[in-house]
Enzyme design. Structure first.
Site, PDB file in Angstrom:
ATOM      1  CB  CYS A 162      -0.989   0.046   1.291  1.00  0.00           C
ATOM      2  SG  CYS A 162      -2.009   1.478   1.487  1.00  0.00           S
ATOM      3  CG  HIS A 201      -5.498  -2.298  -1.521  1.00  0.00           C
ATOM      4  ND1 HIS A 201      -4.392  -2.957  -0.744  1.00  0.00           N
ATOM      5  CD2 HIS A 201      -5.362  -1.198  -1.267  1.00  0.00           C
ATOM      6  CE1 HIS A 201      -3.641  -1.939  -0.123  1.00  0.00           C
ATOM      7  NE2 HIS A 201      -4.202  -0.929  -0.354  1.00  0.00           N
ATOM      8  CD  GLU A 202      -6.614   1.461  -3.944  1.00  0.00           C
ATOM      9  OE1 GLU A 202      -7.029   2.455  -3.308  1.00  0.00           O
ATOM     10  OE2 GLU A 202      -5.859   0.593  -4.156  1.00  0.00           O
TER      11      GLU A 202
HETATM   12 NI    NI Z   1      -3.517   1.365   0.015  1.00  0.00          NI
END
Ligand code: NI
Length: 170
Positions: free
Chosen positions: A93, A135-136
């Site tokens: 990330c 993830h987003e």
């Molecule tokens: Ni991220």
């Protein structure tokens, strides 16, 4: 405009972001352009608005890292509506630079989302794209990928970050 990326420890990353209600505006177009520019500058495949300090439900993804225009995806107010299968792989990330961990995720993911004009559509991704959708969307709900790893590994990362903060390197 390239925004600096907000790092882990900033509360904006762990807050639920606000629904976008105004579409087709110059402000929204500018935000989308700035988010792609900031993501490419940071060499990421995805970026959520809280990562540039803006607590709104918008994220950009490009798994081709700027190679293919058709791979650019904007997610506005996204919801994960279907998942299937499993994949294991490393995840990182931009808000946790220098760290990568194995995270098990579904293999195929369908997201229902809006575009810059407010039109709702559904799209399905596999492998890296599926991972990016999850993830987003997690980012917009204040969730980071390290919530999926063991407490032991997470504590180790937090300890390293505390040390970096002390050294003024985070
Ligand atoms: Ni991220």
């Amino acid at each position: 405009m390239v925004y600096p990326i907000v790092k882990y420890g900033n509360p904006v990353l762990e807050k639920k972001a606000q629904t976008i209600t105004e579409f087709d505006t110059p402000e929204l177009s500018k935000l989308i352009d700035d988010m792609f520019e900031s993501m490419y500058a940071a060499k990421g495949v995805g970026l959520a608005a809280p990562q540039i300090g803006i607590s709104k439900r918008i994220a950009v993804i490009d798994t081709s890292l700027g190679e293919h225009e058709e791979d650019k995806i904007v997610l506005i107010n996204p919801e994960i509506i279907h998942t299937e299968g499993k994949q294991n792989g490393e995840e990182g990330c931009l808000s946790l630079p220098g760290f990568r961990e194995d995270v098990r995720r579904p293999l195929r993911v369908t997201v229902r989302t809006q575009d810059a004009r407010g039109k709702t559509f559904e799209t399905t991704g596999e492998e890296l794209l599926a991972r990016a959708f999850l993830h987003e969307t997690d980012h917009l709900n204040g969730r980071l990928y390290i919530s999926y790893i063991s407490t032991l590994k997470r504590d180790l990362i937090k300890r390293k970050i505390r040390r970096l903060v002390k050294q003024g390197e985070w």
